[in-house]
Design a protein around this motif. Structure first.
Motif, PDB file in Angstrom:
ATOM      1  N   ALA A 149       0.831  -1.203   0.000  1.00 21.55           N
ATOM      2  CA  ALA A 149       0.000   0.000   0.000  1.00 21.55           C
ATOM      3  C   ALA A 149       0.865   1.253   0.000  1.00 21.55           C
ATOM      4  O   ALA A 149       0.545   2.230  -0.679  1.00 21.55           O
ATOM      5  N   ASN A 150       1.952   1.245   0.736  1.00 21.95           N
ATOM      6  CA  ASN A 150       2.853   2.392   0.779  1.00 21.95           C
ATOM      7  C   ASN A 150       3.463   2.642  -0.601  1.00 21.95           C
ATOM      8  O   ASN A 150       3.533   3.778  -1.069  1.00 21.95           O
ATOM      9  N   ILE A 151       3.874   1.593  -1.250  1.00 17.40           N
ATOM     10  CA  ILE A 151       4.482   1.718  -2.572  1.00 17.40           C
ATOM     11  C   ILE A 151       3.468   2.216  -3.590  1.00 17.40           C
ATOM     12  O   ILE A 151       3.769   3.032  -4.457  1.00 17.40           O
ATOM     13  N   CYS A 152       2.232   1.728  -3.481  1.00 13.51           N
ATOM     14  CA  CYS A 152       1.190   2.032  -4.471  1.00 13.51           C
ATOM     15  C   CYS A 152       0.358   3.259  -4.121  1.00 13.51           C
ATOM     16  O   CYS A 152      -0.576   3.591  -4.851  1.00 13.51           O
ATOM     17  N   HIS A 153       0.689   3.936  -3.046  1.00 12.94           N
ATOM     18  CA  HIS A 153      -0.111   5.048  -2.543  1.00 12.94           C
ATOM     19  C   HIS A 153      -0.458   6.082  -3.616  1.00 12.94           C
ATOM     20  O   HIS A 153      -1.600   6.535  -3.718  1.00 12.94           O
ATOM     21  N   ASN A 154       0.477   6.456  -4.436  1.00 10.80           N
ATOM     22  CA  ASN A 154       0.258   7.511  -5.433  1.00 10.80           C
ATOM     23  C   ASN A 154      -0.292   7.010  -6.760  1.00 10.80           C
ATOM     24  O   ASN A 154      -0.645   7.819  -7.618  1.00 10.80           O
ATOM     25  N   LEU A 155      -0.386   5.704  -6.934  1.00 13.74           N
ATOM     26  CA  LEU A 155      -0.786   5.198  -8.243  1.00 13.74           C
ATOM     27  C   LEU A 155      -2.169   5.658  -8.696  1.00 13.74           C
ATOM     28  O   LEU A 155      -2.333   5.951  -9.880  1.00 13.74           O
TER      29      LEU A 155
END
Length: 72
Positions: A3-9
């Motif tokens: 979720a942290n990695i994909c937060h801005n997607l």
């Protein structure tokens, strides 16, 4: 972690041309790759996923991180 990695997607994939969306997503990914240490679980997950896709992300990494990956 994911979720942290994909937060801005979601924002990266907002309406626009395919090229614009791809560029925004790449910039987000580059930021994460620059900030993560190679032994961080998030970094290892990103590394594994990109390796599976055959994407050469190493030029995006800071030199000290590239050096550590080369030694592995």
């Amino acid at each position: 972690m994911i979720a942290n990695i994909c937060h801005n997607l979601p924002a990266d994939f907002r309406p626009g041309s395919e090229r614009e969306r791809e560029q925004r997503a790449m910039e987000s990914l580059k930021w994460h790759l620059r900030e993560l240490e190679p032994d961080d679980r998030s970094a290892l997950w990103v590394q594994t996923e990109l390796d599976d896709f055959g994407y050469d992300y190493r030029p995006l990494l800071p030199q000290h991180v590239r050096d550590r990956l080369t030694q592995q």
